[in-house]
Every structure is written in structure tokens, then in C-alpha cells.
Design a protein around this motif. Structure first.
Motif, PDB file in Angstrom:
ATOM      1  N   GLU B  30       0.838  -1.203   0.000  1.00 55.21           N
ATOM      2  CA  GLU B  30       0.000   0.000   0.000  1.00 55.21           C
ATOM      3  C   GLU B  30       0.877   1.259   0.000  1.00 55.21           C
ATOM      4  O   GLU B  30       2.049   1.199   0.341  1.00 55.21           O
ATOM      5  CB  GLU B  30      -0.885   0.011   1.259  1.00 55.21           C
ATOM      6  N   ILE B  49      -5.258   6.221   3.229  1.00 57.37           N
ATOM      7  CA  ILE B  49      -3.803   6.142   3.068  1.00 57.37           C
ATOM      8  C   ILE B  49      -3.141   6.201   4.433  1.00 57.37           C
ATOM      9  O   ILE B  49      -3.519   6.998   5.294  1.00 57.37           O
ATOM     10  CB  ILE B  49      -3.319   7.287   2.165  1.00 57.37           C
ATOM     11  N   THR B 171      -3.212   7.176  -6.576  1.00 56.86           N
ATOM     12  CA  THR B 171      -3.750   5.897  -6.077  1.00 56.86           C
ATOM     13  C   THR B 171      -4.497   5.114  -7.149  1.00 56.86           C
ATOM     14  O   THR B 171      -4.710   3.913  -7.000  1.00 56.86           O
ATOM     15  CB  THR B 171      -4.758   6.132  -4.928  1.00 56.86           C
TER      16      THR B 171
END
Ligand code: SF4
Ligand code: SF4
Lengths: 376, 408
Positions: B30, B49, B171
Motif C-alpha cells: 500500500e 492512506i 492511487t
């Protein structure tokens, strides 16, 4: 040659005696003067109002009073500005404009109102996100706000035509200065480091249209002469500004000439043009948006180093001289990045930490000398 | 929420979980963001996030007396000793990546808001450039006026929209406006409870000492948009109220004799020394100009209000605001004195300090001292000077107390 020396002497006199020069310009033009702290103040708008924008970039005054407001680890240029303000040296100005690019300038702006209450303050806050639409729109609004202030001081409205005329004069100034800095390499003796500095500095204390005329004449005369033989060293200089006299003398003594500069006080003021399309204020706002490679304006790509490398290559310079203004955070942050890039490009670099007022330049003088010897 | 644990335990657990989760997220591929301490984290939280705060990390490194190696590293790479030591520690950390104070995962992009200072922009530019990662900037123009100008609000709001587009690009996911509204609500709620808890120090004696405050600050920085953060401050406020009801002061073995404000950041490398000297003398730091920086409160899901709230940070306001604020603190917290930390790192805080000190003294009569230090660079602090200044402050406060008692 005589005419050249005459013009140079004249400009040097102006640069060496700012207050006297500004007062003379005021008398000559009948204009009120507005002091402009660094950097990128809206001089075109001030000029369009029929006022005389003049540069306030410190000086050589002993610091005493300013210690009431600023710790010793504040950059010398701003300590001296506050000192001179407190001493009443700016009393004859109708206002001062203070932009707030760095944390120090924000505090100078705040302290000014208390420390120098006599000189009317016009703060201006530039956007860091200057390239996006919201940033350009913001800057135009900010320009409109200060425009009203200048109108009040001048006692008249500024028309679009006034602004266009003023921009034309400033763009002419910028073009002239780009041409001037480009011919230094051809006349490295006449335009040695100190002379070059003083010639450029004089612009801050004169009406730009008069300064432009002088510079054009100077260059016309210079062009009549053959290129000068030179066995010295050609460097690109970067930083906020190059002062004191002792420092400049050291460059001259060691035959180091500035074939190009990336100084906030010099080329950063004139290397970027205004765009040709749009309203006058849009053109001014896009000039800030288009201006790159300056530590004071946000740039996540950090093009500062690349710019220095290009200046070295384009001007066939022997190296880069960093005149780091002590306690200047924006410049100090850029340094590690461009240092690495210059090293990778194999470009010799001399790092000097300077203050606008230095008790002794001995150590610096030695370092300049060793650098000069190393290059030769 | 486990209601049997104390807020102190919860604080510790939350912080270690914060870093563990960041590492786990990094390992799972991530994205990690690094962010300045008072940035609109709402945007990042909405995108789910994981965020790490270099200022928090640098402070811990400082407190664990581990800063020097990072400072040395940064300096050897050309960073002047004159620069903010948080920035120097963090730039050093990007190369050394190992501290006894705990580690943080490297970022995939960085998020910077200039409402704390312009220095942060320069620092973050360098991070972006060194690691070749994207930077998202929210620039809040310095407020020289008493109010936040409308065109500034418009500009900041425009940057929120710009940041959202950048986040979507980075993203590859869509920004969820409904979730955003929820996060805005929690963030405001957490900020309100933070304010409520820290304001309980107006009680005499104060239920906590200011060095506790510095500890809790770590969580308001990193969990303002999370339920856990909210829970922590509710619990802390509850505990503090209990202490007030029972008449308990900041320490078990020492009485609160004087109440002071600390202007500026702590001297992390000398935290225990600086705290001990105060405690020995019964001087309690009940507040600082700081806590309110995270009281970022806006009434509805209005982006303009949010823009205004972020721009309104103390450090981004004018001198007038700063003076009024301290004067208000002096009154609200019934202060006897003020300690100004002339923090070598932070020019924005320093270069108005002298005038704030003069004006506050003039308006309130409150005595004060200034000492030289630095938030994370251990070299800029002298214990002897600090002790002398505190002694001087003690004498002045004592004198004032006498004068007050004799009705002068
Ligand atoms: S940019 Fe540097 S030299 Fe200029 S005011 Fe700021 S700190 Fe001083
Ligand atoms: S300590 Fe000061 S200079 Fe450093 S990041 Fe914080 S606000 Fe900016």
C-alpha cells in the motif's frame, strides 16, 4: 572609451549612494517613492501609478536597534533593513512593500508595523502554488488589492493602458539586462565583478526608463570596442546577492569574472519575461508562474541545479561560486540538491558563506584565491 | 474500546499500533504518505492512506537522544546547521533508516501544508526530489490581516480540489465524497475533545503537567481523523475531570506553586532535564501556544470553512493575533509567568518572540524569561543558562506574588 567610463562612473555613484540617488530620481521625475523589499515585488503596478519603486536590499549599517526585534540568527539583509527603517532612513518613502516568501520575511512584515511605524506598510503574499489556476487567480486578486493601495498613495486611478505601458518599460529593462549580462564575458576587464554588480544595482534606485536609456547607450558604446583579452576565470555566481565591497574586490583581484549569475538581486529579477497575451495583471501573474529555478518559489522538481549547469555550459564558465547568505533557509535548502548535481556534472564549485556586513573578509579572500589557483 | 485501561496506556498502544500498521501497509504494497503536522489529513484519511509524520518521528528521535547521528548525516550532505533540526533529522533518516527510537516506512508520496511554516515547503521539496516521489502541496498564504482573506480561502479550496485530483492520480482510486464528509466530522469532533481536555488545565491546580501535553500531542497529530484518536481524548478528558474533582494536581510528590506557559516546542533531547528543574521548583507548565494549533474545527462539511480553519493556524497569523492569543492564555490559565523558548530551529516562531514578550508584559504584567535552545539539536541548549533563567523567573514570580499579597 571615455563615454563608457563616464556612464559606468555615474551608475556606480548611484549604486554606492542609494538614498541620495533615490532623492535625485524623485526630484527629477516629480514622483513619490515606494520601497520594495525583496523579492519580485509588483514594481510594474507601482510604476503604473506614477510612483517610483525602489529596492531595499539591506546595506552597510551597523546593527543595534534591530536586535530588539530579531535574534542574531536572522539573515543580515533583513536585520539591516529593519535597522535602517528604525533609524529613519526610509522616512522619505511613501510606503514599503514587503512580500512574505520565507519565514523570516513574514516576521519582518509583522515587526515592521511596530518597529518602523512611520513608513506605511503594504504586505503582499505571493502564492507558492503559482502554476495552477487557483494560484494564478489568487495572485491576480492580490495584485488588485495592492493596486488600490498604490492608487491611494498616488491619488489617481491606474488604467489598463498605464499598466501596459509600465509592463513595456519593465520588459524592455529585462531584455536590456539580459543583453548586458550576456556581454560581460566579452569585456571582462571593463565589466569586472564589482563594476558589473554596481551597474546592475543602480537600477534599484532610478526610474527604469532613464536607467534603460543609460544601459542602452553603455552597450552601444561597448559594442564599438573589440573583445578584451582575459586570462582570468569565468564563473557563474549563485545566491541572494554578492556584497560587501571587500568580497567583490577579492573577486576582482583574483581575476574572477561573473559571466552569468543566478542571484536573486540580479538575473532572477530579469531572466523571465512576462507573457504577451492576457490582461496586464494576468501577464504579471504568469511571469511569476513561469519563473523557475529560484529557491523562493515552490518547485518539486528542483530545477535550480539544472539551471546552474546550463548557465555554466552556455557561458563556458569554469565553475560555480555559491555566495550563501548566512541564515537564509530557502537558499540553504536548495544547496545540498544542486551541490550533488554540480558534482555529478564535474563542475568545480566554491562555497562561500557571506553576510551583508562582514567584519573581515580575510578568510573568504583566501578561499577565493585558492579556488582561482586550483582552476588555473 | 477497552474502558479499563488508562489514557496513558492507550496513548502508548495507539502510537505503537500507528507505526506497526504503517509498516504492515508498506509490506502489503500500500502507499505511504509523509505529512506535515497540521495538514488537511482529511484528504488522506478519506483515501485510506497510511500517513507518517516526520515531525513526530524526529521529536521521538530527539527525546531518545538519538538525533546526533542523523544531524551529522544531513550536515555531511550539505545541510546547514542553521536549518530546522526536524528537517535535518528527517533528511538524515532518509539515508540511515534506522533509529533506536523506532523506524518509519519510506514514503511513496509526500503531503505538505505551509500553515506551519514556509520551511516545510523547502524540506518537502527536497524529500520529493531525493526520492523522486510526487509532492502534494497545500499552500496557505500568510495572514498579515486579522481575518483570513476571501481570496486566500478560494485559493486554498482550489488546492484541495487539486490535491484530490493528484491523490486520485497517485492511487488510481476515486475520491469518495461521502466518506470525506464522515472524516471531516470525526476530525472536528476529535479536535473539539482535544481542546476540551487541554483546556481543563485552567483548573487550579492543573490536573496535568505540560510535559504530558507534549506526549498527547503526538496523537492529535497522527489520529485527528480517526475514531481511536477521538476515544483517547474523551478518555483523557474524563480522567482529568476526575482529578480536578478530587483536587489532584499535576504531580503526586510536588505541589503546583507557579503556573506558566511554555512558548514554542520542547527541547526534546533535554526533555527530562528541563522538566525536572521546573518540577523541583513547583513550576507547572499548564499550557503552550501549541495545543490550539490542532483545534481545527469547522461547522459543516463546507470546504471553505475547512480552508479557513487550516489557514487560521497560530503560526500563520499576524503578530497582533499572536499577542492577543498569549494575553488570553495568561488570563484563562491564570499564569504567573512565561518561558519563551528561543528555538534555534524555528525562525517563524522566534522572530516575533521579542515583541510578543514586550506586549504581553505590558498588557498583563506577566513576568517571563527567554532561553536559547533547539527542539532536536542537542548542541544548541545549555543547561546552565536554562537553570539561571528559571531561577530568575522564580524570583520575579515570587516578587510579584508578594506584591499582589500586599495589595500593590
Ligand atoms: S530569502 Fe533568505 S535572505 Fe531573503 S529574507 Fe528570506 S532568509 Fe533572508
Ligand atoms: S520547527 Fe518550525 S521551521 Fe521546523 S517544521 Fe516546525 S514550524 Fe517549520
Amino acid at each position: 572609451m571615455n563615454r563608457i567610463l563616464e556612464i559606468i562612473a555615474d551608475l556606480q555613484e548611484t549604486a554606492n549612494h542609494p538614498a541620495k540617488a533615490v532623492k535625485a530620481s524623485m526630484k527629477e521625475t516629480g514622483k513619490k517613492a515606494v520601497g520594495c523589499l525583496p523579492y519580485y515585488t509588483p514594481d510594474e503596478i507601482i510604476y503604473a501609478a506614477g510612483l517610483l519603486p525602489v529596492g531595499l536590499w539591506g546595506g552597510q549599517t551597523e546593527i543595534k536597534e534591530a536586535d530588539k526585534y530579531l535574534q542574531s540568527f536572522c539573515c543580515s539583509i533583513m536585520r539591516i533593513n529593519v535597522e535602517q527603517g528604525m533609524k529613519g532612513m526610509y522616512d522619505f518613502l511613501s510606503a514599503v512593500v514587503i512580500p512574505t516568501y520565507c519565514d523570516t520575511l513574514k516576521c519582518i512584515c509583522d515587526n515592521w508595523q511596530v518597529a518602523v511605524p512611520k513608513t506605511y506598510l503594504i504586505p503582499i503574499v505571493y502564492p507558492q502554488h503559482r502554476k495552477i489556476a487557483a494560484g494564478v487567480a489568487y495572485l491576480i486578486d492580490e495584485y488588485k488589492r495592492v493596486q488600490k493601495e498604490f492608487e491611494t498613495i498616488a491619488g489617481r486611478k491606474i488604467t489598463e493602458q498605464d499598466l501596459e505601458d509600465s509592463i513595456a518599460i519593465y520588459e524592455d529593462y529585462r531584455k536590456t539586462m539580459r543583453q548586458f549580462t550576456a556581454i560581460v564575458g566579452k569585456y571582462p576587464k571593463t565589466l569586472n565583478a564589482k563594476t558589473r554588480h554596481l551597474i546592475i544595482k543602480a537600477a534599484y534606485f532610478m526610474d527604469k526608463s532613464r536607467y534603460n536609456a543609460k544601459m542602452k547607450e553603455l552597450m552601444e558604446e561597448l559594442k564599438k570596442l573589440p573583445a578584451e583579452n582575459f586570462d582570468g576565470i569565468k564563473v557563474v555566481v549563485t545566491g541572494i546577492l554578492v556584497e560587501t565591497d571587500a568580497l567583490l574586490d577579492a573577486f576582482v583581484e583574483n581575476k574572477m569574472v561573473f559571466v552569468a549569475d543566478d542571484l536573486a538581486h540580479e538575473s532572477r529579477q530579469f531572466r523571465t519575461c512576462a507573457r504577451s497575451e492576457g490582461t496586464a495583471l494576468e501577464r504579471l501573474a504568469y511571469r511569476i508562474a513561469d519563473h523557475d529555478g529560484c529557491s523562493l518559489l515552490y518547485d518539486e522538481e528542483k530545477k535550480h541545479g539544472q539551471l546552474l549547469i546550463e548557465l555554466v555550459r552556455d557561458n563556458r564558465a569554469d565553475g560555480v561560486v555559491v555566495c550563501m547568505m548566512k541564515f537564509c533557509n530557502p537558499e540553504e535548502f536548495d544547496y545540498p540538491i544542486y551541490k550533488k548535481e554540480l558534482e555529478a556534472a564535474g563542475i568545480p564549485m566554491l562555497y562561500l558563506e557571506i553576510e551583508q556586513k562582514m567584519d573581515s573578509a580575510e578568510q573568504i579572500r583566501n578561499r577565493i584565491q585558492s579556488f582561482a589557483e586550483m582552476i588555473k | 474500546m477497552d474502558t479499563t485501561i488508562s489514557s496513558k496506556t492507550m496513548l502508548r498502544e495507539l502510537l505503537s499500533r500507528h507505526y506497526e500498521e504503517a509498516f504492515a501497509a508498506k509490506a502489503a504494497g500500500e502507499l505511504i504518505a509523509w505529512s506535515t503536522s497540521i495538514a488537511p489529513q482529511e484528504l488522506l484519511e478519506t483515501m485510506d492512506i497510511k500517513v507518517v509524520y516526520p515531525e513526530n518521528h524526529a521529536a521521538v528521535i530527539g527525546a531518545r537522544k538519538d538525533a546526533q547521528a542523523f544531524l551529522d548525516n544531513a550536515e555531511s550532505n550539505g545541510y546547514s546547521t542553521d536549518l530546522c533540526s526536524y528537517a535535518r533529522v528527517n533528511m538524515g533518516y532518509t539515508r540511515l533508516k534506522e533509529s533506536v527510537a523506532g523506524n518509519i516506512p519510506m514514503p511513496d508520496f509526500i503531503f505538505c501544508c505551509s500553515n506551519i511554516c514556509s520551511t516545510a515547503i523547502k524540506w518537502y521539496e527536497n524529500l520529493a526530489r531525493d526520492m523522486r516521489i510526487p509532492m502534494i502541496l497545500i499552500d496557505t498564504p500568510f495572514n498579515h490581516t486579522d481575518e483570513i482573506p476571501e481570496h486566500s480561502v478560494k485559493y486554498i479550496r482550489g488546492q484541495f480540489e487539486n490535491a484530490i485530483r493528484q491523490l486520485e492520480g497517485i492511487t488510481g482510486r476515486k475520491f469518495d465524497r461521502d466518506r470525506f464528509r464522515d472524516v471531516m466530522k470525526i476530525s472536528t469532533e476529535t479536535a473539539r475533545w482535544w481542546k476540551k481536555a487541554t483546556a481543563l488545565a485552567v483548573a487550579k491546580p492543573s490536573p496535568f503537567n505540560g510535559f504530558d501535553l507534549f506526549n498527547y500531542m503526538a496523537v492529535i497529530v497522527c489520529m485527528r481523523g480517526k475514531h481511536e484518536g477521538l476515544d483517547l481524548f474523551k478518555l483523557w478528558a474524563e480522567e482529568l475531570q476526575g482529578k480536578i474533582d478530587r483536587g489532584e494536581g499535576p504531580w503526586r510528590d510536588q505541589k503546583e506553586k507557579y503556573r506558566i506557559m511554555w512558548d514554542g516546542i520542547a527541547c526534546w533531547p533535554h526533555l527530562s532535564d528541563t522538566a525536572k528543574i521546573l518540577r523541583k521548583n513547583g513550576i507547572n507548565m499548564v499550557t503552550s501556544t501549541y495545543p490550539d494549533s490542532w483545534t481545527i474545527v469547522y461547522d459543516n462539511d463546507d470546504l471553505d470553512a475547512m480552508a479557513r480553519a487550516y489557514s487560521a493556524n497560530y503560526a500563520n497569523r499576524n503578530l497582533n493575533y499572536g499577542i492577543n492569543k498569549v494575553v488570553q492564555i495568561v488570563k484563562d490559565f491564570s499564569l504567573d509567568g512565561i518561558i519563551y523558548h528561543s528555538n534555534r530551529s524555528c525562525k517563524l516562531m522566534d522572530f516575533r518572540q521579542y515583541e510578543v514578550q514586550r506586549q504581553v508584559q505590558k498588557q498583563t504584567g506577566t513576568v517571563s524569561v527567554i532561553f536559547d535552545g533547539d527542539q532536536t539539536d542537542p548542541r544548541a541548549f545549555s543547561l546552565a543558562q536554562y537553570e539561571t533563567r528559571i531561577e530568575a523567573l522564580m524570583e520575579m514570580m515570587e516578587q510579584r506574588k508578594k506584591e499582589r499579597l500586599s495589595g500593590q
